[in-house]
Scaffold this active site. Structure first.
Site, PDB file in Angstrom:
ATOM      1  CG  ASP A  16      -7.399   3.014   6.946  1.00  0.00           C
ATOM      2  OD1 ASP A  16      -8.051   3.369   8.409  1.00  0.00           O
ATOM      3  OD2 ASP A  16      -7.717   2.127   6.437  1.00  0.00           O
ATOM      4  NE  ARG A  97       0.200  -3.183  -1.939  1.00  0.00           N
ATOM      5  CZ  ARG A  97      -1.205  -1.725  -2.075  1.00  0.00           C
ATOM      6  NH1 ARG A  97      -0.758  -0.567  -3.009  1.00  0.00           N
ATOM      7  NH2 ARG A  97      -2.083  -2.731  -2.285  1.00  0.00           N
ATOM      8  CG  ASP A 126      -0.798  -4.878   0.108  1.00  0.00           C
ATOM      9  OD1 ASP A 126      -0.123  -5.655  -0.876  1.00  0.00           O
ATOM     10  OD2 ASP A 126      -1.852  -3.917  -0.433  1.00  0.00           O
ATOM     11  CB  SER A 177     -10.836  -4.129   2.130  1.00  0.00           C
ATOM     12  OG  SER A 177      -9.431  -4.326   1.495  1.00  0.00           O
TER      13      SER A 177
END
Ligand code: ARG
Length: 400
Positions: A16, A97, A126, A177
């Site tokens: 991605d 993050r 996120d 994931s």
């Protein structure tokens, strides 16, 4: 809004974020993409990732070692706050993050970029943490999230990438994931989407199955200074080494797994599996040391704030006035939280079995049931008379 010319993209080396590079240029007319990969202990080799970004069309490929800062300024703050989202999740992914957001903003300022970008989709937490973190640190920067808008399936994403020189993944892609860093692993999707399906053993990498754990218990003494973990078994360790060693030590005993349904910021319930061996044990040990060193009312008041603190982290408000104000309170309490906690590790459990502190306010002469007892027993009766007075009056008036 005009087009951005130069963008700093958060880069992981995966499909991605790799496809984001040509996509930003082709579809959104961005002239120059600079990628930034942060090493937060995810265990990837960053050399090849750096190369890959350039092959995908980045003009510059930055790699930043953020492990030390991650452990010291993010993980340790969460430990001081005993932060557990919905009482369980120690925020191992969430904590990374705001640091990545900060590194992106710093790079954008240094390289004169007018926007930053990330590869998050529209359904996760996120994206919220990146977007809000970035706007808190530099409200002038635009945030671009191509994967939130492109509406391509995985196959279409790979095919799109191939048109612009992004190699398709060599490994057969896993149904899961997975996010990983120094603090832990978060695993979702695939068969886990059925909340009744037991996770298969192979998804775990940091924690052993109980059937494979040692048959002897192991003890570990965790030393804290002002609420921060500083040593294991009397040996002073830097934050990254301490967390890595403790991950090994407790993961070996099958400690640190969570299987939960959690409430995401965007309103969706999701089933998530976590491994966060060291972080979970550190929070348990830290909370125990607080109960030895803090006044009872301070402990209780702080417990009430800890859930708010965890929610702030989960919901992307790391850089916020409420977080700063809570930190001021928490840091004040932590001045006393120095000492050692002994944990016993055995068959999936880490139990506190001892604690000591130079700041202990446990008073043996008051607590003892032995001959040294200093507690004034007569005082108890008068205390209860006054303490119970309103209850007695209420009962007299209402029960007749
Ligand atoms: N649900 C967790 C969080 O919001 C982890 C999400 C990480 N991503 C993943 N692929 N499991 O912090």
């Amino acid at each position: 809004m005009g087009r951005a010319n130069r963008v700093v993209l958060a880069y992981s080396g995966g499909v991605d974020t790799s496809v984001c590079i040509p996509y930003l240029k082709q579809e959104w007319g961005i002239k120059e993409v600079i990628t930034l990969a942060a090493d937060l202990g995810q265990g990837d080799e960053l050399g090849p990732i750096q190369e890959k970004a350039l092959r995908c069309g980045a003009i510059e490929s930055l790699v930043i070692d953020g492990k030390e800062e991650f452990a010291r300024d993010y993980a340790f703050a969460a430990i001081r706050a005993n932060a557990l989202y919905e009482n369980r999740y120690p925020l191992s992914t969430a904590l990374a993050r705001p640091l990545i957001a900060k590194l992106l903003v710093e790079a954008a300022e240094k390289y004169g970029a007018d926007a930053v970008a990330h590869g998050c989709t529209a359904k996760g937490n996120d994206q919220v943490r990146f977007d809000v973190g970035i706007m808190a640190l530099n409200p002038k920067l635009r945030v671009l999230a191509p994967a939130r808008e492109w509406n391509m399936s995985r196959e279409e994403t790979i095919a799109y990438g191939e048109r612009f020189g992004v190699e398709s993944p060599v490994k057969k892609s896993s149904p899961y994931s997975i996010d990983r860093n120094l603090l832990g692993r978060s695993i979702e999707a695939g068969p886990l989407e059925d909340p009744m399906t037991e996770p298969s053993e192979e998804i775990y990498l940091m924690t052993r199955a109980i059937a494979d754990t040692p048959d002897e218990p192991e003890y570990v003494d965790i030393g804290f200074e002002k609420g921060n973990p500083v040593s294991l078994n009397g040996k002073a360790l830097d934050p990254v080494t301490l967390i890595s060693q403790l991950n090994e030590m407790v993961g070996k005993h099958g400690i640190g797994r969570l299987d939960m349904i959690e409430n995401r910021v965007v309103g969706i319930k999701s089933r998530e599996i976590y491994e966060a061996p060291a972080l979970l044990v550190l929070i348990d040990a830290h909370r125990d040391l607080e109960s030895l060193t803090l006044a009872g009312d301070v402990t209780q008041y702080k417990r009430g704030l800890e859930d708010t603190y965890a929610q702030l982290i989960y919901r992307g408000l790391w850089y916020s006035p409420l977080k700063e104000a809570l930190d001021a309170f928490i840091d004040k309490t932590q001045e006393r939280v120095t000492g050692t906690v002994r944990m016993k590790l055995f068959k999936g459990n880490a139990n506190v079995v001892g604690r000591q502190s130079e700041n202990s306010i446990y008073e043996p002469d008051l607590a003892t049931y032995g001959a040294d007892d200093q507690f004034d027993h007569k005082a108890a009766e008068g205390f209860i008379y006054i303490w119970g007075l309103p209850t007695r009056v209420w009962s007299q008036k209402t029960r007749g």
